[in-house]
Design a protein around this motif. Structure first.
Motif: not given
Length: 434
Positions: A41-46
């Motif tokens: 349900g969540v993602v991180g982007v860098y």
């Protein structure tokens, strides 16, 4: 000194690193990654940019936390670093604090894909009337020009956000997690052909706390379909459809429900989804379903002990830190989401354990498993802080008690543990004179 005196000193402003900002320079894309945690349900982007017009702080790092269910584009952080290493410690701390608990791998993105991700979640916030995170001017440049992906590019990007699927339990639990969260786009990524997903319109978006999976009655896991292909009339092809019965504990608005469903797989894709039953249960019944032991190890710090912070141990570097009235809680997560692959899934099984550092000078180490408590004890005992600490005791409780201790007002965990033990004794051994 006369105004026109040619001997007067001439002052000039020299721009230093502290005055440099990302907005003052052109930005050249260096790299980007996304966590493969979309099915949670969540993602991180860098995103990493080179700032060629800056003199000292020549690298711009942006970090985004996206929630597909409720909060949308939830958090934004940025860090400027230099070629001499300036700011790298801050970057590591921010990255660990924001993305360290997701338990996913880092998958490379192109600049187009990274911009598309930011644009999609900014649009989501606007549609849902959610406020955008602060420092909008820092990430505004990512919104233009508008990026468009064709169906193949969208599929590739979605695949990058999802982990490798190798277990029926894993596929089913991820699917149900997305279904109950009303995240039907991600749920459909796990299906084959048409599968109706919104079969519980009576329920709001909910959290999946527990899910158990068993073979459906009459199913033995054998092949249930056989057909011959045009190219092979002699031997044909087997088509495997296996059905599973799932019992799910969900929660929303502080109400708990048991939902029974039947899920049919074709290999590792959902081909059928059926509602069996749904009923409300009490909070007490839900707590009983979620009951598990908690292992606790307590140390006292000496008066001259240095402050305990994120960098005190190896595991605490990636902890999620919460501040309470009488201490700080460091929550450490497993480096992966393998708990989704179990026949019985529990929401908090992604937590390795916690350090609770009290203002009164104790560190209380907890975990739901013996393996976890041993890992945290090893981590703490191999840190510099062990030289400033003394073991007080080790405990095992039938159910978690740390949250209760944090809100209890007790300063010493041993005193709290004695009270808990007394209460348990009184419940199990009533007065013989009654």
């Amino acid at each position: 000194m006369a105004p026109n005196d040619t001997n007067k000193p001439v002052f000039s402003v020299i721009r230093g690193g502290l005055s440099e900002k990302a907005s003052e320079s052109r930005k050249i894309f260096v790299s980007s990654y996304i966590t493969d945690t979309r099915l949670m349900g969540v993602v991180g982007v860098y995103i990493h940019w080179l700032l060629p017009d800056n003199e000292t702080l020549t690298h711009f790092h942006q970090l985004f936390y996206f929630d597909a269910e409720e909060y949308g584009f939830d958090t934004y952080k940025s860090v400027l670093t230099g070629d001499d290493g300036t700011g790298l410690d801050e970057l590591r701390d921010v990255e660990n604090a924001l993305l360290g608990g997701l338990g996913g791998k880092q998958i490379n993105l192109s600049e187009k894909e990274a911009r598309y991700m930011v644009q999609q979640y900014v649009d989501l916030n606007r549609r849902m009337n959610l406020p955008l995170p602060e420092d909008y001017q820092e990430y505004r440049f990512l919104l233009y020009p508008k990026e468009e992906l064709d169906r193949t590019e969208e599929y590739v990007l979605m695949s990058k956000q999802c982990p490798l699927l190798y277990s029926p339990y894993q596929v089913i639990t991820y699917f149900l997690m997305r279904i109950f969260g009303k995240d039907f786009g991600a749920a459909k990524f796990l299906t084959k052909n048409y599968v109706r997903t919104n079969i519980f319109p009576e329920h709001k978006a909910a959290t999946l706390f527990r899910n158990s999976i068993d073979p459906a009655p009459g199913e033995d896991g054998s092949n249930t379909g056989y057909y011959a292909t045009d190219d092979d009339k002699d031997f044909g092809t087997f088509q495997t459809h296996t059905s599973w019965l799932c019992e799910s504990l969900i929660e929303y608005d502080r109400n708990f429900y048991i939902v029974i469903t039947q899920v049919t797989l074709d290999n590792l894709r959902i081909v059928k989804f059926e509602k069996v039953s749904s009923f409300k249960i009490s909070q007490t019944e839900a707590v009983m379903q979620l009951a598990r032991p908690e292992y606790v190890t307590v140390f006292d710090f000496y008066e001259n002990a240095p402050p305990f912070d994120r960098n005190s141990t190896v595991l605490s570097q990636k902890a999620m830190i919460n501040t309470h009235d009488n201490g700080r809680l460091f929550m450490m997560f497993h480096p992966n989401n393998n708990h989704v692959c179990r026949q019985t899934y529990l929401l908090n099984d992604d937590v390795l354990g916690t350090y609770y550092v009290s203002d009164s000078g104790q560190i209380i180490i907890t975990s739901y498993s013996q393996e976890g408590i041993r890992a945290l004890e090893w981590d703490f005992c191999h840190s510099d802080h062990i030289a400033f600490a003394e073991l007080v005791g080790k405990y095992q409780f039938d159910e978690p008690v740390l949250d209760e201790f944090i809100g209890s007002g007790f300063e010493d965990f041993s005193d709290f543990a004695m009270l808990v033990a007394k209460d348990m004794y009184d419940e199990e051994d009533p007065d013989d004179n009654q």
